[in-house]
Every structure is written in C-alpha cells, then in structure tokens.
Design a protein around this motif. Structure first.
Motif, PDB file in Angstrom:
ATOM      1  N   LEU A 272      42.096  40.678  33.065  1.00 48.26           N
ATOM      2  CA  LEU A 272      41.356  40.932  34.307  1.00 48.26           C
ATOM      3  C   LEU A 272      41.932  42.125  35.053  1.00 48.26           C
TER       4      LEU A 272
ATOM      5  N   ALA B 100      40.004  45.504  36.131  1.00 47.50           N
ATOM      6  CA  ALA B 100      39.858  45.829  37.549  1.00 47.50           C
ATOM      7  C   ALA B 100      40.569  47.119  37.944  1.00 47.50           C
ATOM      8  N   LEU B 101      41.777  47.348  37.378  1.00 41.68           N
ATOM      9  CA  LEU B 101      42.603  48.462  37.851  1.00 41.68           C
ATOM     10  C   LEU B 101      42.952  49.473  36.766  1.00 41.68           C
TER      11      LEU B 101
ATOM     12  N   LEU C 164      42.277  37.863  41.250  1.00 42.45           N
ATOM     13  CA  LEU C 164      41.539  38.898  40.524  1.00 42.45           C
ATOM     14  C   LEU C 164      40.069  38.540  40.374  1.00 42.45           C
TER      15      LEU C 164
ATOM     16  N   GLY D 140      38.365  39.152  43.584  1.00 41.59           N
ATOM     17  CA  GLY D 140      38.187  40.579  43.822  1.00 41.59           C
ATOM     18  C   GLY D 140      37.052  41.162  43.006  1.00 41.59           C
ATOM     19  N   LEU D 141      36.974  40.788  41.727  1.00 43.68           N
ATOM     20  CA  LEU D 141      35.893  41.294  40.873  1.00 43.68           C
ATOM     21  C   LEU D 141      34.539  40.759  41.327  1.00 43.68           C
TER      22      LEU D 141
ATOM     23  N   SER E 100      37.552  46.947  46.285  1.00 39.57           N
ATOM     24  CA  SER E 100      38.167  48.206  45.868  1.00 39.57           C
ATOM     25  C   SER E 100      39.515  47.925  45.219  1.00 39.57           C
ATOM     26  N   PRO E 101      40.054  48.879  44.431  1.00 37.10           N
ATOM     27  CA  PRO E 101      41.381  48.674  43.827  1.00 37.10           C
ATOM     28  C   PRO E 101      42.460  48.350  44.860  1.00 37.10           C
TER      29      PRO E 101
ATOM     30  N   VAL F  19      42.101  44.698  45.863  1.00 36.03           N
ATOM     31  CA  VAL F  19      42.569  43.827  44.780  1.00 36.03           C
ATOM     32  C   VAL F  19      44.091  43.767  44.775  1.00 36.03           C
TER      33      VAL F  19
ATOM     34  N   GLY G 157      36.112  47.999  30.827  1.00 31.70           N
ATOM     35  CA  GLY G 157      36.188  48.406  32.225  1.00 31.70           C
ATOM     36  C   GLY G 157      36.953  49.702  32.386  1.00 31.70           C
TER      37      GLY G 157
END
Length: 530
Positions: free
Chosen positions: A27, A31-32, A176, A179-180, A185-186, A189, A343
């Motif tokens: 994840l 995400a990042l 996570l 956040g997703l 935003s990063p 998160v 991603g």
C-alpha cells in the motif's frame, strides 16, 4: 516443549506480522512510491526504530533476560517481581527525560544524524522534523514493551510478545487504506502514518502488560533507585544495546549517505522489508528462544546441553536461510515486481529495489547467524566482546558505504551492510570456538556443505523456471497471474531444495525432530559420512 515448537511459536507469530508488513509496504508503494514524502516518513521513522533496537530489544534480550532468570532461580517470582519493578522505575524515568530532550533537539538531529542530505530541501527537511517529533514517543512505548517481552519469554510465554508487532502493521494498514480511500495527498498520508505509529506503540505496550499480568506478574511503579541489580543491568545493557542494534546502526549509516540521492532511502526500505521476512521469522525466533534456554542450561552447569542447543540452532538457521538467500538472489526482480510495481512504483524503481534486494539476500544467512551466535555471549553475561566486534563491523560498513555509494548507489549501501554482517558473524563464531564455548561438530560441517549443494541446485532450477514463466510475470499480466506464477516459483524452489537436501543427507526429518528437542546433554546423532 521442544526447541522446534518454541521456534515455531515465535516464528509463526512473526510470520503473521511480516505478511501484514508486506501488505503495508505494498500500500505504501502504491500511495507514495519512492517520492519525497516516502523518504521523509522512512527517515523520521528510522530514528525511533534505531533507539528501540539499541536500548530496548537488543539491550533487554541480552542483559535483562539472564538477570531475570537468575532472580527466578534465587528468589522465585517474588524476587523477580521486585527486580522488575526496580528496573521499570529507572527505565521509565530515563526514557521520559530522553524523549523530552530529543523532541526539543529534533531539528538538529535530523540535520546531523537522520538525513543530512535533506537540509538543502526546506520542505522535505521541515516535514521530516515534524514527523519525527510525532513518532519519537514510540521509542518509550517500545522500550517498556521490550522489558515486558523479556519477562514473558523468561516465563516461557512466547506468543504474546511475538504477536504484539502485528498491531503496528494493522494500524498502519488502516491509515494507508483510509488515505487511499479519501484520495489524500502524500503529505496527508505521511501524517496519518506518523500518528498511527504512536497509537500502535501504545497498543503493543497495553497488550504486553496484560500478558504479564496473565502470567502471574503484577508489577507496579517504584521510585527510581540505583540498586545493585539495576547497576548490573546497566553495566551489561550498554554494550548489549550496541551489539543488538548492529543492523539498525548500519542501516542508519546507509540512510545518512543515501539521503543525498532522491528516492534512495525508500528504495532501501522496500528491499529491506522483503528480506526482513526470513530474517524476522528465523532470526527473531532463534534469538528470542535460544537466549533464555541457553542461560538456564549454563546456570544449571549443563555445558553439554548448552553446546547441543547452539549447534542445533545453527543447523536450523542455515537449513532455512541458505535457500532463502539463493531465491532472493535469483528471482529478486520477479518478487519486487509482483509485490510493489503498481501506482507510483515504476519499472525503473523495480530494477533499483530488486538489485538491492539481491545483495541483501546474500547477507541473509550471516545476519541470522548473528542472532544465533550472540546468545552464546549474552547467556554468559559477556556483552563487551560482541560490542567490540560490532564496533569493528560498523567501521567496515562506514568505509565501504562511503566508498561504494558514489559508484553503485543503493547497491553500494546494501553491499556494505552485507559484507559487515558476514564479518560480524564470522568473528563471533571464531571467538566462541577459540574460547571453548562452541563445541565443533564434523556432522554439522558436513550437513552445511550438503545444504549449500542443495541451494545451488535449487537456484539453477529457479533460473530456468523464471525464464519459462516470464510472460506471466510481466507487468502487462494481471495481478492474479503474477501471484500465481510467483507462487509456482516458490513452490518449485521448496520442492527442489527439500528433496535434494534430504536425498543427499543435508537433513533428515528424524534428525530435525530429535535434535531440536531440549534434552539435558543429548548428543546429536552421528552422521554416517563422518
């Protein structure tokens, strides 16, 4: 209970935690990726993690467990309870002062220790400082948790201490996922993750405290006093802290150097997460179980039993880590692609992380051997010798990392850590043998040689099989196809390795079951080849 069952108890709980850790990192990668917020979070989280290993896990497994076991032998549970309360009062007070000081000095610490390469990037530096301030109290929670874990392990309650880390991964997966789901935003998160680390620390401490009470030890807070027992603990704990945190020390050095290249810190972290699975399941299980078992055997004067415990543990370690090292070397690209490449995680990032992982894989047996060798010193209340060896290893790591990073970047950092890890393991082993604390067995040497042959056969088979399944492992294939193909490769590796190992005498089922049973002075069965 046999050693194999104790290893399985701790290893099984650790495996659950590490599997959740994979889910967390997957994840995180989506995400990042290896962007600036990933670098900032991992850099900030490394610092409390370092202190946790230095002053919690390493120090208490090495110093507290033998002393606690001695108090149980001398004064029963009442004496052990008194000793625990004395230590708890001093530990809590020291940690509170340390936490306050570190919070106030965090900008300087980030600039000089955590990530000096971030100083030129004002936003990245500021975020790292703020995240580290939120997460540093995690150290206090985990240090107290480590003490409670040491008590439970000494009382033969292994599961609660082993399963507690699951809470960190569960909480961070939740952060996570939220956040997703929110499309955060990063930066948002990273904030969710930081607060999640603190919450997880409190949960772990609460679970272990409940476990200690369930085991019949109700400890309270005593005014901190430097009693003889506490002084002895501190005398043993300082060098043990350095020794127990060798991997984290080397990783922090690598992080300091890697902070000068964008994405390098997070790339190292993603590779670290993969090889930490076998390192954690085998290394932590052996280290946690072997120390109290060995300390008890030596306190009772059973030298032969102690030698048998050490040899069987080394056999167990190499039986499982040699094939893992071979697999990580051969199919590191496939593993990283299936686990992470989606991603924000690009094919170019896969190449970097996979190359780093392959090198870490070569060091895996050495890293785990350290976990099996250190108890040979700690159980004898000798924490200075492994500390001296560790300091030499750190110097070697520094020199290699500084020399290799400009040439090979992340791979250079991994090479430095791998070489220093193997040197540490070899020096620990040679020292124990020269002192007569590790009885050498020809049978063990023959079995290790045969396990190496089985590993080479497995690696060659994997090389051919991965080429045959390349189309199913390609980025264009569905996740289900990729997972199925990777599962087939892992299954093939296990079948080939275990078949060859048992066929040529590297191991046999009866030997594994008999030799891992704890029996006073039971010698290992002889090997026909010797």
């Amino acid at each position: 209970m046999s050693l194999v069952k104790k290893f399985a108890t701790v290893g099984g709980a650790t495996l659950g935690s590490r599997v959740l850790g994979f889910a967390r990192e997957t994840l995180m990668a989506a995400a990042l990726g290896t962007g600036p917020m990933a670098d900032a979070f991992y850099a900030a989280f490394r610092f409390p993690n370092l202190f946790r290993r230095l002053f919690a896990e390493g120090a208490f497994n090495a110093a507290f467990v033998p002393l606690f076991a001695k108090e149980i032998e001398a004064g029963g549970l009442d004496g052990a309870k008194r000793f625990s309360e004395e230590v708890f009062g001093v530990l809590f007070s020291v940690l509170l002062m340390l936490t306050i000081a570190m919070e106030l000095l965090m900008p300087l610490i980030v600039a000089w220790v955590i990530a000096p390469g971030f100083v030129d990037d004002a936003e990245k530096f500021d975020v790292t400082v703020k995240l580290a301030v939120v997460m540093f109290p995690y150290l206090m929670c985990m240090s107290l948790t480590a003490m409670l874990s040491g008590m439970l392990n000494s009382l033969h309650h292994y599961f609660a201490a082993a399963v507690a880390p699951v809470f960190l991964n569960v909480v961070l997966i939740g952060a996570l996922g939220y956040g997703l789901w929110q499309g955060a935003s990063p930066l948002q998160v990273a904030w969710y993750l930081s607060w999640g680390v603190l919450v997880a620390g409190l949960l772990q401490m609460a679970v272990l405290y409940a476990g200690v009470r369930q085991a019949g030890m109700k400890i309270g807070f005593r005014r901190p006093r430097m009693t003889p027992n506490v002084k002895r603990l501190l005398w043993l704990a300082f060098p043990a802290a350095i020794t127990g945190g060798i991997t984290q020390i080397n990783q922090l050095i690598g992080q300091m150097i890697a902070s000068t290249k964008d994405g390098a810190i997070s790339a190292l972290q993603y590779a670290d997460r993969v090889y930490q699975l076998p390192l954690g399941v085998v290394g932590i299980a052996v280290g946690v179980v072997l120390l109290p078992e060995l300390a008890r055997a030596l306190k009772g004067g059973h030298e032969r039993e102690a030698g048998n415990l050490q040899n069987r543990s080394m056999e167990f370690v190499l039986f499982l880590t040699l094939p893992a090292a071979g697999a990580l070397w051969v199919i590191s690209d496939e593993i990283v692609r299936v686990l992470y490449e989606r991603g924000a995680f690009s094919p170019e990032t896969t190449s970097v992380v996979a190359g780093t992982l392959a090198i870490y894989g070569l060091g895996l047996p050495g890293f785990v051997m350290i976990k099996a060798l250190n108890p040979g010193f700690f159980a004898r209340e000798d924490t200075k010798t492994p500390m001296r060896i560790t300091m030499l290893s750190v110097v070697i790591n520094c020199v290699l990392a500084v020399s290799l990073f400009p040439l090979f970047y992340e791979r250079g950092i991994a090479t430095a850590e791998t070489v220093s890890g193997w040197i540490t393991a070899l020096l620990l082993f040679v020292t124990l043998v020269r002192r007569g604390h590790w009885p050498l067995e020809k049978a063990l040497a023959w079995r290790v040689a045969r396990l190496l042959i089985a590993t080479v056969v497995m690696a060659v088979s994997l090389e051919y099989a991965s080429g045959y399944l390349a189309h199913r492992l390609a980025p264009t294939s569905s996740l289900f196809e990729q997972l199925s193909a990777l599962g087939l490769l892992i299954g093939l590796a296990m079948v080939v390795y275990f078949s060859v190992a048992f066929l040529i005498g590297g191991a046999d089922l009866g030997m594994l079951m008999r030799n891992l049973k704890r029996g006073r002075g039971k010698p290992p069965p002889s090997d026909p080849a010797t």
